[in-house]
Design a protein around this motif. Sequence first.
Motif, PDB file in Angstrom:
ATOM      1  N   LYS A  72       0.932  -1.192  -0.047  1.00  0.00           N
ATOM      2  CA  LYS A  72      -0.165   0.068   0.089  1.00  0.00           C
ATOM      3  C   LYS A  72       0.843   1.043   0.016  1.00  0.00           C
ATOM      4  O   LYS A  72       0.549   2.112  -0.716  1.00  0.00           O
ATOM      5  N   PRO A  73       1.566   1.464   0.886  1.00  0.00           N
ATOM      6  CA  PRO A  73       2.627   2.616   1.049  1.00  0.00           C
ATOM      7  C   PRO A  73       3.252   2.876  -0.489  1.00  0.00           C
ATOM      8  O   PRO A  73       3.575   4.096  -0.951  1.00  0.00           O
TER       9      PRO A  73
ATOM     10  N   PHE B   1       2.312   1.981  -3.466  1.00  0.00           N
ATOM     11  CA  PHE B   1       1.479   2.604  -4.379  1.00  0.00           C
ATOM     12  C   PHE B   1       1.126   3.967  -4.332  1.00  0.00           C
ATOM     13  O   PHE B   1       1.035   4.679  -5.102  1.00  0.00           O
ATOM     14  N   ALA B   2       0.666   4.195  -2.964  1.00  0.00           N
ATOM     15  CA  ALA B   2       0.426   5.505  -2.397  1.00  0.00           C
ATOM     16  C   ALA B   2       1.533   6.403  -2.783  1.00  0.00           C
ATOM     17  O   ALA B   2       1.073   7.546  -3.421  1.00  0.00           O
ATOM     18  N   GLU B   3       2.464   6.032  -2.853  1.00  0.00           N
ATOM     19  CA  GLU B   3       3.800   7.226  -3.287  1.00  0.00           C
ATOM     20  C   GLU B   3       4.018   7.245  -4.658  1.00  0.00           C
ATOM     21  O   GLU B   3       4.086   8.439  -5.293  1.00  0.00           O
TER      22      GLU B   3
ATOM     23  N   ARG C  13       1.103   7.067  -6.578  1.00  0.00           N
ATOM     24  CA  ARG C  13       0.087   7.900  -6.795  1.00  0.00           C
ATOM     25  C   ARG C  13       0.300   9.449  -6.848  1.00  0.00           C
ATOM     26  O   ARG C  13      -0.126  10.300  -7.312  1.00  0.00           O
ATOM     27  N   ALA C  14       1.063   9.535  -5.574  1.00  0.00           N
ATOM     28  CA  ALA C  14       1.427  10.985  -5.300  1.00  0.00           C
ATOM     29  C   ALA C  14       2.307  11.704  -6.112  1.00  0.00           C
ATOM     30  O   ALA C  14       2.071  12.740  -6.286  1.00  0.00           O
TER      31      ALA C  14
END
Lengths: 232, 267, 126
Positions: free
Chosen positions: B136-137, B139-141, B143-144
């Motif tokens: 998760k983190p 992928f979050a990065e 997307r950011a």
Amino acid sequence: MDSILECQALTKRFGHFTALNQINLRIMPGRIIGLLGPNGSGKTTLIKLANGLLTPTEGQILVAGRKPGPETKSIVSYLPDKLYFDNWMHVNDCLKVFSDFYTDFDLAKAQDMLQTLRIDPKALFRTLSKGTKEKVQLALVMSRKARLYLLDEPIGGVDPASRDFILNTIITNYSKEGTVIISTHLIADIERVLDDAVFMMNGCIDRAESVENIRENYGKSVDEFFREVYKC
Amino acid sequence: MLGKLLKLEFKSTARLFLLVYAGMIGVALLALGVRTLAESAFPGSLSSILLSAISILFVLTLGFGFIATSIAVISRFYKNMLGDEGYLMFTLPVKTSRHIISKLITSSLWSFLSILVILLSIGIALIGTNVQATLKPFFAEMRAFGYNPGLYIGGFFVILLFSCIVGMILWYAAISIGPRVTHNRLGGTIVAYLVIYFAYQILGVLILFPIYGLQMTELMDVYDFSDPNLQKFLLSSFLGVILLNVISGVVGYFITHRMLDKRLNLN
Amino acid sequence: MEWEFTNDRPVYIQIIEELQFRMVTGFYTPGESFPPVRTLASEAQVNPNTMQRALAELESQGLLCTQRTNAKTLTEDREMLENLKKEMAKKRIRSFLGEMERLGFDRTNTIQLISQIKETIDKEVR
């Protein structure tokens, strides 16, 4: 009339070995021809070239005037002297392959033949004996209404009853539009079925004559004649 | 004709591949079973050792599964085209190109399926663990910084599939050349493949070096999503790999076709 | 029905002789449909062209007739069949006499022998 099979200075070499040497041959339709000669004389090579399974080293081979390709393959029915079906197929699958790919395939005739031979169409190929597998292949090949049948050693290693069945199939299948070329070293067994005999030796065609001519001119059967002429 | 060939090809190969897949899933279930058992029976350090052992075994098996698929594809082509079955195949009134294409299509599908099965197996084996927490983190990065993870993962799989297909064509080319050059058919095939693979690598360097060579120096850290050059780099390497595979694929196809059509020498 | 062929003569000639034999001995009925080429070829296990050649020869001899329906029938000319039968018998006798001569019996001795054997057989039959 156009020839059904023609070889022009056809040569095939495998490395240093010359299997066929400058073969010239012209076969007209409507005959049953025996390609006779000992093992290694080039009979199988010639047949494989006609099927496009080998490519000539020199010269050319023509089937109904064309080089071997998809068009010639649709009019040539070939029975090799090996088994070519995947062992995991059912006999019915083999029937399906032939009826799918060959427009001249007579499914009913093939099923009839298999029934006469007492072969279960649902049988798995690998459960059949070698002789039975060969009969399946024969039934399929002879159930096509082809213009040229190439049978490579169809009766080698086969019991007499089966041999009679095979010869009978060839005879009853015969038509003026179909030509049958049988390659074999067992001359005595098939010579009565032949119109003509083509003798091969060491990759060359030694002579080509009608069977009746040989008997008339030499007073011998083809088998006897062959043995005498090609004595070791 | 092609349709009929495809049907025949699928029917003939299904048994083999489904067997391989069943094996892979079986091992996945085994891994799952052992892991849950280990976790409940041996809490603590012993469990993590066992876990590592099972994981390695599992990964190995998946690797073998994929290799098995590849070997199945290659040996199928070899056996069906150049073995005794070739006598049937090459006397069918079908153009050589159709034969090659039908084999490529079916093999590609089976390879694609095998990738799915690998993912499925991994998924099965990881049931109950918290893999999402690790990813998760990440992928979050992504997307950011304006990256679409789906796109890149998708792109990754496209490249994977492409490489699979091209890999197969190169093997087909090797199989069609090998036996013609030497008397030892298997040896000839392997040698031919090594030569072809070497050429493939050279081509790869020629295409990708300009991309990597020039842009690598501009990147400090490949996974630094804040670097604006990263996207350009990823895109151009993606295109580069596609180009490499397209060229190799086309060349491989032509070699295979030429050999089987004009230079066939069966048995 | 087994067809037997020797190796020294063309098969079509041997077929002609065998068919002639069958014709004169009533195996085939005059006027009735003669079996087609394919059937005969299959029965004799010979090449259909060879069989066809034999049949063509028989037709040119007048023994076979082609009807309007293209079917072949055995001639109904009884006289022709009788003559043929006689010719076949004569041929066999000549051949036999030749053989006996090779054995050392001239024609007169041969006929005497035949009479003797005939009497013996007649007695056996009674």
